[in-house]
Write a protein that holds these residues in place. Structure first.
Motif, PDB file in Angstrom:
ATOM      1  N   ALA A 278       0.469  -1.107   0.009  1.00  0.00           N
ATOM      2  CA  ALA A 278      -0.351  -0.135   0.048  1.00  0.00           C
ATOM      3  C   ALA A 278       0.918   1.349   0.070  1.00  0.00           C
ATOM      4  N   GLY A 279       1.680   1.194  -0.974  1.00  0.00           N
ATOM      5  CA  GLY A 279       2.493   2.834  -0.966  1.00  0.00           C
ATOM      6  C   GLY A 279       3.738   2.240   0.182  1.00  0.00           C
ATOM      7  N   ASP A 280       4.063   1.458   0.534  1.00  0.00           N
ATOM      8  CA  ASP A 280       4.721   1.686   2.156  1.00  0.00           C
ATOM      9  C   ASP A 280       5.991   0.555   2.044  1.00  0.00           C
ATOM     10  N   ALA A 281       7.170   1.157   1.972  1.00  0.00           N
ATOM     11  CA  ALA A 281       8.153   0.001   2.464  1.00  0.00           C
ATOM     12  C   ALA A 281       8.138  -0.664   3.556  1.00  0.00           C
ATOM     13  N   VAL A 282       7.702  -1.845   4.007  1.00  0.00           N
ATOM     14  CA  VAL A 282       8.324  -2.171   6.006  1.00  0.00           C
ATOM     15  C   VAL A 282       9.183  -2.857   5.842  1.00  0.00           C
ATOM     16  N   PRO A 283       9.945  -2.507   7.276  1.00  0.00           N
ATOM     17  CA  PRO A 283      10.996  -3.065   6.976  1.00  0.00           C
ATOM     18  C   PRO A 283      10.575  -4.699   7.801  1.00  0.00           C
ATOM     19  N   LEU A 284      11.808  -5.381   7.699  1.00  0.00           N
ATOM     20  CA  LEU A 284      12.065  -7.039   7.745  1.00  0.00           C
ATOM     21  C   LEU A 284      13.462  -7.096   8.279  1.00  0.00           C
ATOM     22  N   ILE A 285      13.325  -7.638   9.584  1.00  0.00           N
ATOM     23  CA  ILE A 285      14.360  -7.983   9.685  1.00  0.00           C
ATOM     24  C   ILE A 285      14.845  -9.290  10.521  1.00  0.00           C
ATOM     25  N   GLY A 286      15.828  -9.679   9.654  1.00  0.00           N
ATOM     26  CA  GLY A 286      15.347 -11.103  10.170  1.00  0.00           C
ATOM     27  C   GLY A 286      16.951 -11.671  10.999  1.00  0.00           C
ATOM     28  N   ALA A 287      16.032 -12.020  12.934  1.00  0.00           N
ATOM     29  CA  ALA A 287      17.611 -11.938  13.524  1.00  0.00           C
ATOM     30  C   ALA A 287      18.361 -13.106  13.495  1.00  0.00           C
ATOM     31  N   PRO A 288      18.973 -12.750  13.248  1.00  0.00           N
ATOM     32  CA  PRO A 288      20.350 -13.305  13.552  1.00  0.00           C
ATOM     33  C   PRO A 288      19.656 -14.600  15.512  1.00  0.00           C
ATOM     34  N   GLY A 289      20.889 -15.378  15.901  1.00  0.00           N
ATOM     35  CA  GLY A 289      20.211 -15.931  17.041  1.00  0.00           C
ATOM     36  C   GLY A 289      20.318 -15.172  18.058  1.00  0.00           C
ATOM     37  N   CYS A 290      20.946 -14.262  18.273  1.00  0.00           N
ATOM     38  CA  CYS A 290      21.434 -13.709  18.981  1.00  0.00           C
ATOM     39  C   CYS A 290      20.293 -12.961  20.174  1.00  0.00           C
ATOM     40  N   VAL A 291      19.280 -12.947  18.932  1.00  0.00           N
ATOM     41  CA  VAL A 291      17.865 -11.954  19.338  1.00  0.00           C
ATOM     42  C   VAL A 291      17.771 -12.564  20.540  1.00  0.00           C
ATOM     43  N   ARG A 292      18.344 -13.949  20.867  1.00  0.00           N
ATOM     44  CA  ARG A 292      17.169 -14.553  21.997  1.00  0.00           C
ATOM     45  C   ARG A 292      17.783 -14.157  23.539  1.00  0.00           C
ATOM     46  N   SER A 293      18.891 -13.123  23.266  1.00  0.00           N
ATOM     47  CA  SER A 293      19.516 -12.416  24.593  1.00  0.00           C
ATOM     48  C   SER A 293      18.847 -10.991  24.716  1.00  0.00           C
ATOM     49  N   ARG A 294      18.994 -10.168  25.869  1.00  0.00           N
ATOM     50  CA  ARG A 294      18.268  -9.462  26.206  1.00  0.00           C
ATOM     51  C   ARG A 294      19.748  -8.633  25.789  1.00  0.00           C
ATOM     52  N   ASP A 295      20.868  -9.300  25.724  1.00  0.00           N
ATOM     53  CA  ASP A 295      22.490  -8.174  26.226  1.00  0.00           C
ATOM     54  C   ASP A 295      22.542  -7.618  24.482  1.00  0.00           C
ATOM     55  N   GLN A 296      23.617  -6.422  24.643  1.00  0.00           N
ATOM     56  CA  GLN A 296      22.642  -5.859  23.271  1.00  0.00           C
ATOM     57  C   GLN A 296      23.461  -6.416  22.033  1.00  0.00           C
ATOM     58  N   ASN A 297      22.696  -6.278  21.089  1.00  0.00           N
ATOM     59  CA  ASN A 297      23.371  -7.177  19.695  1.00  0.00           C
ATOM     60  C   ASN A 297      22.677  -5.813  18.352  1.00  0.00           C
ATOM     61  N   ILE A 298      22.550  -7.007  17.377  1.00  0.00           N
ATOM     62  CA  ILE A 298      22.172  -5.705  15.858  1.00  0.00           C
ATOM     63  C   ILE A 298      21.458  -5.082  16.317  1.00  0.00           C
ATOM     64  N   VAL A 299      19.733  -6.014  17.186  1.00  0.00           N
ATOM     65  CA  VAL A 299      18.460  -6.123  16.748  1.00  0.00           C
ATOM     66  C   VAL A 299      18.815  -4.371  17.256  1.00  0.00           C
ATOM     67  N   ASP A 300      19.178  -4.361  18.577  1.00  0.00           N
ATOM     68  CA  ASP A 300      18.691  -3.231  19.502  1.00  0.00           C
ATOM     69  C   ASP A 300      19.921  -2.104  18.578  1.00  0.00           C
ATOM     70  N   LEU A 301      20.270  -1.774  17.417  1.00  0.00           N
ATOM     71  CA  LEU A 301      21.285  -1.564  17.084  1.00  0.00           C
ATOM     72  C   LEU A 301      20.202  -0.371  15.716  1.00  0.00           C
ATOM     73  N   ILE A 302      19.840  -1.144  15.342  1.00  0.00           N
ATOM     74  CA  ILE A 302      19.024  -0.923  13.871  1.00  0.00           C
ATOM     75  C   ILE A 302      17.366  -0.618  13.979  1.00  0.00           C
ATOM     76  N   LEU A 303      16.655  -1.492  15.552  1.00  0.00           N
ATOM     77  CA  LEU A 303      15.740  -1.132  15.404  1.00  0.00           C
ATOM     78  C   LEU A 303      14.679  -0.363  15.477  1.00  0.00           C
ATOM     79  N   PRO A 304      15.820   0.942  16.900  1.00  0.00           N
ATOM     80  CA  PRO A 304      14.681   2.186  16.808  1.00  0.00           C
ATOM     81  C   PRO A 304      15.024   2.700  15.844  1.00  0.00           C
ATOM     82  N   ARG A 305      16.136   2.878  14.531  1.00  0.00           N
ATOM     83  CA  ARG A 305      15.581   3.444  13.602  1.00  0.00           C
ATOM     84  C   ARG A 305      14.989   3.636  12.433  1.00  0.00           C
ATOM     85  N   LEU A 306      14.825   2.239  11.917  1.00  0.00           N
ATOM     86  CA  LEU A 306      13.616   1.766  11.770  1.00  0.00           C
ATOM     87  C   LEU A 306      12.782   1.904  12.174  1.00  0.00           C
ATOM     88  N   MET A 307      11.726   2.216  13.402  1.00  0.00           N
ATOM     89  CA  MET A 307      10.881   2.565  13.574  1.00  0.00           C
ATOM     90  C   MET A 307      10.657   3.578  13.562  1.00  0.00           C
TER      91      MET A 307
END
Length: 332
Positions: A278-307
């Motif tokens: 619908a005219g939007d580019a919906v971001p998709l993060i294919g998260a690595p296995g490290c996303v299971r931890s609450r320690d900082q990882n790649i998802v924490d670096l890019i998720l707020p920017r995509l939001m």
């Protein structure tokens, strides 16, 4: 501005360069004070036949006014300016979101003698009221031309701004074999849901999907139809290739693989893609296995920017390599 040594009476109206103490060693006058006529008897009483003062030129701007004016140059949307004191002004956030910084403009300002701006690292996820930067004017005054030079180096949006989080409806897809489904959900979902909640967003749905590109494509489409404006996928194994199941599902939906792989540890096996709806580019993060931890990882670096609706691609992900060895890995 020039520094002169003058008798107390001649120093009136100028700025004291050093603290002055009384006979007991207590501070009687503080540096930076603009001397007044009523100060002269006390200076004489202290036995100061002369004092060192800063004499401002007609085009000099006092440190407090200069700090405020520089703050007005630097501050962009989502930033509030504090009160000046001794040539210093602090900047704070008025909203939550990633801190965006014009690094070239910041460097240009800090190369001007007497002007300093110290900030948090770029893309720091900040909260409302958090301190973002401090501005300090080094001398007691700076020439008007220096502030004009700082303004010329800065764009309309200022040097730093906080981007509001506008994508707040997150869809989650967990990809695994039926036998591993419970284990994957138990291991992945709490950390993903925690990240979403921490950012004030909503998980609109979570779908468990088998590792089949047709099923994954259908599941992703269903999440978008449910109102998700950002997608996070994770699974039994990380994405191992651009031709893996999740990338194939993205392409099946007419989406775009923006980048695979990241110079970040933990988080090397990142997939970043966009699905068009619908005219939007919906971001998709294919998260690595490290996303299971609450320690900082790649998802924490890019998720707020995509939001914050920042469009990330190959260059932006590659730039994360500077400082990309995160805390949990540095301890290894």
């Amino acid at each position: 501005m020039r520094i002169e040594t003058l008798p107390p009476a001649a120093a009136v109206g100028h700025i004291l360069c050093h603290n002055l103490a009384d006979a007991q060693g207590r501070k009687a006058f503080s540096k930076g004070r603009r001397l007044r006529a009523e100060d002269v008897p006390r200076l004489i009483e202290l036995g100061a036949p002369a004092v060192r003062v800063a004499v401002l030129a007609p085009d000099d701007i006092h440190e407090d006014e200069a700090a405020i004016r520089l703050a007005q140059i630097v501050a962009g949307p989502g930033v509030v300016i504090g009160e000046p004191y001794a040539g210093r002004v602090n900047l704070r956030a008025t909203i939550a979101g990633p801190l965006l910084i014009d690094a070239e403009a910041l460097l240009s300002i800090n190369l001007i003698d007497g002007l300093t701006v110290a900030t948090l690292p770029p893309y720091t996820q900040v909260t409302d009221g958090q301190m973002l930067a401090t501005i300090k004017i080094i001398p007691f005054a700076v020439p008007e031309a220096d502030l004009a030079q700082a303004a010329a180096a800065t764009g309309e949006a200022g040097v730093l701004r906080v981007a509001p989080l506008v994508r707040r409806r997150i869809g989650v897809a967990l990809v695994s074999s039926p036998a591993a489904r419970a284990r994957v959900e138990r291991g992945m979902l709490p950390a993903i849901a925690g990240r979403i909640a921490d950012l004030g967003a909503t998980m609109v749905a979570c779908r468990d999907l088998p590792p089949d590109e047709h099923d994954v494509a259908a599941g992703l489409a269903a999440l978008i139809a449910a109102g998700a404006d950002l997608l996070i996928t994770a699974g039994e194994t990380s994405v191992v290739d651009r031709d893996d199941v999740i990338p194939r599902a993205v392409r099946r939906l007419g989406g775009e693989i923006a980048h695979y792989g990241a110079p970040v540890e933990p988080g090397n096996l990142l997939l970043l893609a966009y699905l068009h709806h619908a005219g939007d580019a919906v971001p998709l993060i294919g998260a690595p296995g490290c996303v299971r931890s609450r320690d900082q990882n790649i998802v924490d670096l890019i998720l707020p920017r995509l939001m914050a609706n920042e469009r990330l691609g190959r260059r932006e992900i590659a730039a994360l390599g500077l400082g990309g060895l995160l805390g949990v890995s540095r301890r290894g």
